[in-house]
Scaffold this motif. Structure first.
Motif, mmCIF file in Angstrom:
data_model
loop_
_atom_site.group_PDB
_atom_site.id
_atom_site.type_symbol
_atom_site.label_atom_id
_atom_site.label_comp_id
_atom_site.label_asym_id
_atom_site.label_seq_id
_atom_site.Cartn_x
_atom_site.Cartn_y
_atom_site.Cartn_z
ATOM 1 N N GLU A 135 0.810 -1.216 0.000
ATOM 2 C CA GLU A 135 0.000 0.000 0.000
ATOM 3 C C GLU A 135 0.847 1.272 0.000
ATOM 4 O O GLU A 135 0.330 2.360 0.198
ATOM 5 C CB GLU A 135 -0.919 0.012 1.227
ATOM 6 N N ILE A 136 2.140 1.158 -0.229
ATOM 7 C CA ILE A 136 3.013 2.333 -0.184
ATOM 8 C C ILE A 136 2.811 3.167 -1.455
ATOM 9 O O ILE A 136 3.052 2.687 -2.566
ATOM 10 C CB ILE A 136 4.490 1.916 -0.061
ATOM 11 N N PRO A 137 2.358 4.422 -1.320
ATOM 12 C CA PRO A 137 2.085 5.238 -2.513
ATOM 13 C C PRO A 137 3.361 5.775 -3.136
ATOM 14 O O PRO A 137 4.449 5.715 -2.543
ATOM 15 C CB PRO A 137 1.222 6.376 -1.951
ATOM 16 N N GLU A 138 3.233 6.296 -4.325
ATOM 17 C CA GLU A 138 4.347 6.953 -5.000
ATOM 18 C C GLU A 138 4.354 8.436 -4.647
ATOM 19 O O GLU A 138 3.305 9.041 -4.434
ATOM 20 C CB GLU A 138 4.232 6.788 -6.519
ATOM 21 N N GLY A 139 5.551 9.005 -4.601
ATOM 22 C CA GLY A 139 5.675 10.434 -4.340
ATOM 23 C C GLY A 139 5.569 10.773 -2.868
ATOM 24 O O GLY A 139 5.266 9.924 -2.026
ATOM 25 N N GLU A 140 5.836 12.024 -2.560
ATOM 26 C CA GLU A 140 5.774 12.477 -1.172
ATOM 27 C C GLU A 140 4.326 12.635 -0.733
ATOM 28 O O GLU A 140 3.542 13.295 -1.418
ATOM 29 C CB GLU A 140 6.533 13.800 -1.023
ATOM 30 N N PRO A 141 3.950 12.060 0.405
ATOM 31 C CA PRO A 141 2.543 12.082 0.817
ATOM 32 C C PRO A 141 2.068 13.433 1.328
ATOM 33 O O PRO A 141 0.868 13.685 1.382
ATOM 34 C CB PRO A 141 2.491 11.038 1.933
ATOM 35 N N LEU A 142 3.003 14.312 1.706
ATOM 36 C CA LEU A 142 2.665 15.643 2.203
ATOM 37 C C LEU A 142 3.640 16.649 1.627
ATOM 38 O O LEU A 142 4.817 16.333 1.402
ATOM 39 C CB LEU A 142 2.747 15.681 3.745
ATOM 40 N N ASN A 164 9.263 24.945 8.723
ATOM 41 C CA ASN A 164 8.776 25.255 10.080
ATOM 42 C C ASN A 164 7.271 25.049 10.250
ATOM 43 O O ASN A 164 6.674 25.582 11.180
ATOM 44 C CB ASN A 164 9.142 26.691 10.482
ATOM 45 N N ARG A 165 6.675 24.288 9.361
ATOM 46 C CA ARG A 165 5.250 23.958 9.487
ATOM 47 C C ARG A 165 5.069 22.451 9.293
ATOM 48 O O ARG A 165 4.421 22.003 8.357
ATOM 49 C CB ARG A 165 4.410 24.756 8.474
ATOM 50 N N LEU A 166 5.680 21.726 10.193
ATOM 51 C CA LEU A 166 5.707 20.274 10.078
ATOM 52 C C LEU A 166 4.307 19.679 10.116
ATOM 53 O O LEU A 166 3.519 19.960 11.011
ATOM 54 C CB LEU A 166 6.542 19.671 11.226
ATOM 55 N N LYS A 167 4.023 18.841 9.145
ATOM 56 C CA LYS A 167 2.804 18.049 9.126
ATOM 57 C C LYS A 167 3.197 16.574 9.197
ATOM 58 O O LYS A 167 4.170 16.164 8.563
ATOM 59 C CB LYS A 167 1.985 18.318 7.866
ATOM 60 N N ARG A 168 2.425 15.795 9.945
ATOM 61 C CA ARG A 168 2.734 14.377 10.101
ATOM 62 C C ARG A 168 1.606 13.533 9.514
ATOM 63 O O ARG A 168 0.467 13.954 9.461
ATOM 64 C CB ARG A 168 2.897 14.008 11.576
ATOM 65 N N THR A 169 1.968 12.344 9.112
ATOM 66 C CA THR A 169 0.972 11.359 8.752
ATOM 67 C C THR A 169 1.094 10.176 9.702
ATOM 68 O O THR A 169 2.200 9.754 10.042
ATOM 69 C CB THR A 169 1.130 10.872 7.301
ATOM 70 N N TYR A 170 -0.049 9.676 10.175
ATOM 71 C CA TYR A 170 -0.044 8.520 11.065
ATOM 72 C C TYR A 170 -0.107 7.208 10.294
ATOM 73 O O TYR A 170 -0.013 6.143 10.885
ATOM 74 C CB TYR A 170 -1.242 8.600 12.018
ATOM 75 N N ASP A 171 -0.254 7.299 8.987
ATOM 76 C CA ASP A 171 -0.394 6.112 8.158
ATOM 77 C C ASP A 171 0.980 5.505 7.881
ATOM 78 O O ASP A 171 1.877 6.171 7.361
ATOM 79 C CB ASP A 171 -1.085 6.492 6.845
#
Length: 264
Positions: free
Chosen positions: A74-81, A86-93
C-alpha cells in the motif's frame, strides 16, 4: 530568509559533507548516521553527499501507529505531504510514512536501517504485551523486503512489565526472522514462569485480545464511554487470575519467582 527555500535535509547534507571532510583529514574511520526524521523525512532536492562510504542512513517514522504491521503493498508513490519550512505536518499512516523512504532510496539505495518506537508508547495500549510483540515480530520479518539491513529500537527503559516478551521477540527475530511467533512465545513463558506457565500465557494473550490498540491518533474514533466495558472486562480477568493463582513466587527459582511477582 536565505535558508527558507532550502529543505532541512539539504542543509544537513552540506553540514555532513563538511564534517566528512574534517574527519577524512584527521584520518577518522567512524561512520555518520544520516537520520530522516520529522522535517528531514523529506529527501534533499539540491545537495548530495560526496563520500557515501562514510554514511549509514536511517529513517525514523515516529508518527506512525503500531496496531498493524507494515503494509508493503500500500506504499504510494511520491511524497505524501508537501514540505513547508517550520510547518511540520505528520501522517499517522504507516504506508505513507514509507513513501518518504522510497523517495530517499531513489537517491541513496543502500545502507539503510529503520528506527522504530514499538516500545516507546504503544505497548501501554496492550496490557498483555502479546499483541504489540506480534506486530514487532511481523515488522522485523519484513525488513529485508523493504530494503533495510536492521532496526534500532527507541523505547522506554522499563518496558518489561508485565512481561519481557517484546524485548525477547525483538532480539530473537532479528537473529532469526524465520522463527515461529507462537513457538517463540510459548518458549518464553515456559522458561520465565516454570510450572503453570500455560496459565500465564493464556492470561496475557486474553488481556491482549480484549484491549484495543487503536485508542490513539491515527487509530480510530473511540468514544470514552466505549472504553468502560473494555476496562471492566480486563479488570475482571486480572481479579480472577489473582484470586486463583499464587503470585508470591515462593518455592520457585529466582527467575521464576521474579516473573510471578511482576504480575502480582
Amino acid at each position: 530568509e536565505n535558508c527558507r527555500d532550502t529543505r532541512l535535509s539539504d542543509h544537513l547534507t552540506v553540514l555532513f559533507n563538511e564534517l566528512d571532510e574534517r574527519m577524512t583529514k584527521e584520518g577518522l574511520p567512524q561512520k555518520i548516521l544520516f537520520a530522516a526524521y520529522l522535517d528531514s523525512l523529506w529527501a534533499p532536492k539540491k545537495e548530495r553527499l560526496k563520500n557515501l562510504d562514510r554514511f549509514i542512513f536511517g529513517i525514523y517514522p515516529i508518527s506512525h501507529t503500531y496496531h498493524d504491521s507494515y503494509r508493503l503493498d500500500e506504499i504510494p508513490e511520491g511524497e505524501p505531504l508537501p514540505y513547508e519550512t517550520n510547518r511540520l505536518k505528520r501522517t499517522y499512516d504507516v504506508a505513507k510514512n514509507f513513501a518518504f523512504f522510497k523517495e530517499w532510496k531513489k537517491i541513496y539505495p543502500d545502507n539503510w536501517v529503520i528506527g522504530e518506537y514499538h516500545y516507546m508508547w504503544d505497548h501501554y495500549l496492550d496490557p498483555g504485551y502479546q499483541k504489540i510483540a506480534r506486530v514487532l515480530y511481523e515488522d522485523i520479518r519484513k525488513l529485508g523486503d523493504l530494503g533495510f539491513m536492521g532496526m534500532e529500537m527507541y523505547q522506554s527503559q522499563r518496558c518489561a512489565f508485565p512481561t519481557a516478551m517484546g524485548l525477547h521477540t525483538y532480539g530473537a527475530t532479528l537473529w532469526n526472522k524465520d522463527i515461529d511467533f507462537d513457538e517463540l512465545s510459548r518458549d518464553y513463558f515456559e522458561h520465565a514462569y516454570g510450572e503453570g506457565w500455560e496459565d500465564v500465557y493464556n492470561y496475557m494473550q486474553t488481556l491482549s485480545d480484549e484491549f484495543d490498540m487503536k485508542l490513539k491518533p491515527g487509530g480510530r474514533d473511540y468514544p470514552a464511554m466505549d472504553c468502560v466495558p473494555v476496562f471492566e472486562r480486563c479488570l475482571g480477568l486480572i481479579r480472577d487470575f489473582r484470586a486463583t493463582h499464587d503470585l508470591s513466587g515462593e518455592g520457585r527459582n529466582a527467575l521464576e519467582a521474579t516473573s510471578w511477582k511482576d504480575i502480582e
